[in-house]
Design a protein around this motif. Structure first.
Motif, PDB file in Angstrom:
ATOM      1  N   SER A   5       0.813  -1.221   0.000  1.00  0.00           N
ATOM      2  CA  SER A   5       0.000   0.000   0.000  1.00  0.00           C
ATOM      3  C   SER A   5       0.841   1.264   0.000  1.00  0.00           C
ATOM      4  N   HIS A   6       0.207   2.344  -0.485  1.00  0.00           N
ATOM      5  CA  HIS A   6       0.796   3.684  -0.466  1.00  0.00           C
ATOM      6  C   HIS A   6       2.106   3.749  -1.252  1.00  0.00           C
ATOM      7  N   SER A   7       2.081   3.119  -2.394  1.00  0.00           N
ATOM      8  CA  SER A   7       3.250   3.143  -3.275  1.00  0.00           C
ATOM      9  C   SER A   7       2.797   3.004  -4.721  1.00  0.00           C
ATOM     10  N   VAL A   8       3.733   3.180  -5.631  1.00  0.00           N
ATOM     11  CA  VAL A   8       3.444   3.081  -7.057  1.00  0.00           C
ATOM     12  C   VAL A   8       2.952   1.685  -7.437  1.00  0.00           C
ATOM     13  N   LEU A   9       3.232   0.711  -6.582  1.00  0.00           N
ATOM     14  CA  LEU A   9       2.815  -0.657  -6.871  1.00  0.00           C
ATOM     15  C   LEU A   9       1.293  -0.819  -6.801  1.00  0.00           C
ATOM     16  N   MET A  10       0.589   0.205  -6.326  1.00  0.00           N
ATOM     17  CA  MET A  10      -0.873   0.156  -6.241  1.00  0.00           C
ATOM     18  C   MET A  10      -1.537   0.711  -7.498  1.00  0.00           C
TER      19      MET A  10
END
Length: 376
Positions: A135-140
Motif C-alpha cells: 500500500s501507499h506506493s506506485v505498486l498500487m
C-alpha cells in the motif's frame, strides 16, 4: 484485508458517536490510511451512505492486490531510510509516522532481503503482520481506475470540524475529498509526521485514538515531545480487554483532566422539581435516562475503615502514632543539628498522644523530631 477495513470503519464510527453521546465532541479529526474514511464521515465531509460506499470500494480494490507485497516498519528517519533502501527496485517509502519511524512497501522477497541487511546493521526492522499488499506506493497503480470510476458519484460536503489530511499534510476542505482524493489515499505515502506537526503548529490538541487497539498514540507522543510541548493522549480500546471497561476508563480519564461529560447518560439525575410522597413529605423525583444503568443499594454492614493510601515511611509512622490509645506516652527528642542558633542542644520531653496531636501543628521550621515510643 477482506474483513479488517469494513470492521475497522464500523468500530471507529461507532466509537466516535459513542464519545459524542457522552458529551465528548471532536474539534478536529486526523486519520491514517483507511482511518481517513471514518474521519470523513465524523467530520461531515461524507454522509454515512457515501462513507460506507467508499470503504467498500476501497476494500474491494485492496483485496484485488492481495499477495502482491507487504509493508515493513524501520526505525530510521525519512532521509536515512532513503539511504538504506538505496533506490532498490520496487521498494518505496509508504509512510512517515514520526521523525524516526518510517514504513516501506515492496514485494515480500525484497522485504525479507532488507530484513537480513537491517539485522547485519543492527537496525530495527519488522515486517508488519497482516499487511498483504504494498500500500501507499506506485505498486498500487493497477487499482487506480477502479477506485476513481466507482467513487465518482459520491458527494462531498464542507466539514463541520477541521479535517487534517495525511495525504496532503495540511487542513483541507471537505469539498476536496473526492474520488481522486480516495485514490491518492491509497497511492501516496502517509504523511502522519508532517500532519501532526502541522496540527501542533496551529493549536494545542487533546488526542483520543479511536481504534480497537492503540497504534498511533506512541508516534503522536514522540512528535509532541520533539516540539517540547505537553498534552493528553487517550486510548479508547485495548486488545484482549473488556471493551466496555476500556471505554469507560478512557471516559473517566478524560473527565479527570477537566473535560465535562454528560453524566445524565450514565446515572439517574434528580429533577429540580420535587413531589410529595404519600406521607406528605417532599422527595426528589428521579429521572431515568438510560435503561441499561441502574442504581444499586449500598451494603448494610459497617465499613471496615481500613487505610489503603500510598504513604511515605514518615507519614505512615505519624499515622501509627495518631492511632495509638490516648493514654500512650511518647518520648520525643528534638534534634537541633540543622539549626545553628541552638548550638546543637538536644531536648527530651515526654508527652501524651493528645499533646502530640497539638504539637504537630506547632513544630518549628527546621526541627527534626526523633521518636521513641513507650506505651502504658
Amino acid at each position: 484485508i477482506e474483513k479488517v477495513q469494513p470492521v475497522l470503519f464500523s468500530i471507529q464510527c461507532g466509537l466516535a458517536k459513542l464519545f459524542e453521546y457522552y458529551g465528548i465532541k471532536a474539534s478536529a479529526v486526523v486519520g491514517s490510511s483507511v482511518g481517513e474514511v471514518s474521519c470523513a464521515y465524523v467530520s461531515g465531509a461524507l454522509n454515512l451512505e457515501d462513507a460506507i460506499k467508499t470503504i467498500c470500494i476501497r476494500n474491494k480494490a485492496m483485496c484485488s492486490m492481495i499477495g502482491t507485497g507487504k509493508m515493513a516498519l524501520i526505525k530510521l528517519d525519512e532521509n536515512k531510510t532513503k539511504e538504506f533502501i538505496n533506490n532498490k527496485e520496487n521498494v518505496y517509502i509508504s509512510a512517515i509516522n514520526s521523525k524516526n519511524t518510517t514504513i516501506i512497501s515492496s514485494t515480500e522477497n525484497n522485504l525479507l532481503e532488507l530484513e537480513k541487511e537491517a539485522k547485519e546493521k543492527d537496525l530495527f526492522f519488522r515486517i508488519i503482520k497482516g499487511t498483504e499488499a504494498p500500500s501507499h506506493s506506485v505498486l498500487m497503480d493497477p487499482i487506480k481506475d477502479f477506485i476513481i470510476d466507482n467513487l465518482k458519484e459520491i458527494k462531498s460536503n464542507e466539514t463541520n470540524i477541521d479535517f487534517y489530511s495525511t495525504v496532503t499534510a495540511k487542513k483541507i476542505s471537505g469539498l476536496e475529498i473526492t474520488n481522486n482524493y480516495w485514490w491518492q489515499n491509497v497511492r501516496k505515502p502517509i504523511e502522519f509526521y508532517k500532519t501532526i506537526s502541522e496540527m501542533e503548529n496551529n493549536s494545542d490538541y487533546i488526542y483520543i485514538e479511536i481504534s480497537p487497539h492503540p497504534i498511533l498514540i506512541s508516534f503522536i507522543k514522540e512528535i509532541i515531545e520533539e516540539k517540547k510541548k505537553n498534552t493528553y493522549l487517550f486510548e479508547s480500546l485495548r486488545r484482549e480487554e473488556n471493551e466496555l471497561n476500556s471505554f469507560f476508563e478512557c471516559l473517566g480519564k478524560i473527565y479527570s483532566t477537566g473535560f465535562d461529560i454528560d453524566f445524565s447518560k450514565i446515572y439517574f439525575i434528580p429533577e429540580k422539581n420535587q413531589t410529595e410522597n404519600q406521607q406528605g413529605t417532599k422527595a426528589p423525583l428521579f429521572k431515568k435516562i438510560d435503561e441499561h444503568n441502574k442504581l444499586v443499594d449500598l451494603p448494610e454492614y459497617p465499613w471496615q475503615k481500613e487505610y489503603f493510601w500510598v504513604e511515605s515511611k514518615e507519614n505512615k509512622f505519624l499515622l501509627t502514632l495518631l492511632l495509638l490509645p490516648s493514654k500512650s506516652e511518647l518520648r520525643i527528642i528534638f534534634d537541633f543539628n540543622e539549626m545553628k542558633s541552638y548550638n546543637k542542644i538536644p531536648i527530651s520531653v515526654i508527652i501524651t498522644i493528645i499533646e502530640f496531636e497539638i504539637l504537630l501543628d506547632r513544630l518549628l521550621y527546621g526541627i527534626n523530631p526523633i521518636f521513641n515510643i513507650s506505651s502504658k
